[in-house]
Design an enzyme around this catalytic site. Structure first.
Site, PDB file in Angstrom:
ATOM      1  N   ASP A 129       5.514  27.476 -33.964  1.00 30.77           N
ATOM      2  CA  ASP A 129       4.781  27.942 -32.782  1.00 30.77           C
ATOM      3  C   ASP A 129       4.872  29.471 -32.661  1.00 30.77           C
ATOM      4  O   ASP A 129       5.779  30.102 -33.199  1.00 30.77           O
ATOM      5  CB  ASP A 129       5.360  27.307 -31.511  1.00 30.77           C
ATOM      6  CG  ASP A 129       5.143  25.801 -31.482  1.00 30.77           C
ATOM      7  OD1 ASP A 129       4.216  25.327 -32.158  1.00 30.77           O
ATOM      8  OD2 ASP A 129       5.919  25.116 -30.788  1.00 30.77           O
TER       9      ASP A 129
HETATM   10  N1  URA Z   1       8.753  21.963 -33.165  1.00 30.90           N
HETATM   11  C1  URA Z   1       8.204  22.672 -32.159  1.00 30.90           C
HETATM   12  O1  URA Z   1       8.088  22.189 -31.060  1.00 30.90           O
HETATM   13  N2  URA Z   1       7.796  23.929 -32.413  1.00 30.90           N
HETATM   14  C2  URA Z   1       7.927  24.524 -33.610  1.00 30.90           C
HETATM   15  O2  URA Z   1       7.551  25.675 -33.772  1.00 30.90           O
HETATM   16  C3  URA Z   1       8.509  23.768 -34.645  1.00 30.90           C
HETATM   17  C4  URA Z   1       8.917  22.491 -34.401  1.00 30.90           C
END
Ligand code: URA
Length: 238
Positions: free
Chosen positions: A102
């Site tokens: 993310d």
């Molecule tokens: N899980 C998430 O919620 N975000 C990420 O960036 C990676 C795994």
């Protein structure tokens, strides 16, 4: 034509000095024949084998490991013009990330232009372990830990079993730090898993991907994977 030890080193198998040792020790074959002469010159079409590993010097694949900073997107092109992980890597090759993190997640991200390997690594059937450190709101209970371990339902899907370890709990600030290892990679999976047991993720960092970690990289730093590391990635999807 290039000197054999230089070609071996440039392909990332080992240092030039180590390559010289391997040549002297009879561990290097060119077109199936042992070569112990250090100055031997080889051409692009020659097949080089070191300690039983065939080095492919015709493919122009690149493999990187990056410690992703916060505030960078994991797509190759962002419609809102935000900085992407590709902008952080100095290469003219069209590489792309293996999986996603993310915008606000930091940590380990692999990138390559080797599509076949990338697709396999992203396929859930290969069950590559990914370890995250999550800072969450609230004090996590033993029941929640148990639920996370055995699988919780997110978006109508039950997550696979996960490894979960509580790193610390701060009763004053009402926050917990939890390590979680999952073998799949659904969208926002870790955040949704914690949400499913009533905790908001405040910070998320990926610390490990299979046997890889980013202890040698500061946030925003990256390096090329060595030949041996790439071989390890291949061995994970055999
Ligand atoms: N899980 C998430 O919620 N975000 C990420 O960036 C990676 C795994």
């Amino acid at each position: 034509m290039e000197r054999l030890q230089k070609v071996i080193a440039n392909l990332g198998y080992c240092s030039r000095r180590k390559a010289e040792e391997l040549i002297k020790d009879g561990k290097v074959l060119v077109n199936g024949n042992i070569v112990t002469e250090l100055g031997t010159k080889v051409k692009n079409s020659d097949t080089i084998e070191v300690e039983g590993n065939i080095l492919d010097n015709n493919k122009n694949y690149e493999y990187y490991i990056l410690n992703k900073p916060r505030g960078v997107v994991t797509t190759t092109n962002d419609e809102h013009g935000r900085k992407t992980v590709i902008d952080l890597i100095d290469t003219s090759t069209r590489i792309y990330p293996i999986g996603r993190l993310d915008y606000d997640t930091t940590g380990l991200l692999l990138l390559t232009n080797d599509g076949e390997l990338a697709n396999k690594l992203m396929h859930p059937s290969f069950k590559i372990d990914k370890t995250y450190i999550a800072k969450i709101e609230g004090i996590i209970s033993p029941i929640s830990i148990k639920k996370l371990r055995s699988g919780v339902v997110i978006d109508g899907y039950k997550t696979r079993s996960a490894r979960v370890k509580v790193k610390s709990i701060d009763k004053k600030t009402n926050k917990s730090i939890v390590e979680i290892t999952i073998s799949e990679g659904k969208n926002h999976q870790v955040k949704k898993m914690f949400e499913a047991v009533g905790h908001q993720v405040l910070k998320l960092k990926r610390e490990k991907y299979a046997i890889f970690d980013i202890k040698d990289l500061k946030v925003g730093e990256y390096r090329k994977l060595t030949f041996k590391e790439v071989s390890i990635l291949y061995s994970l999807v055999k």
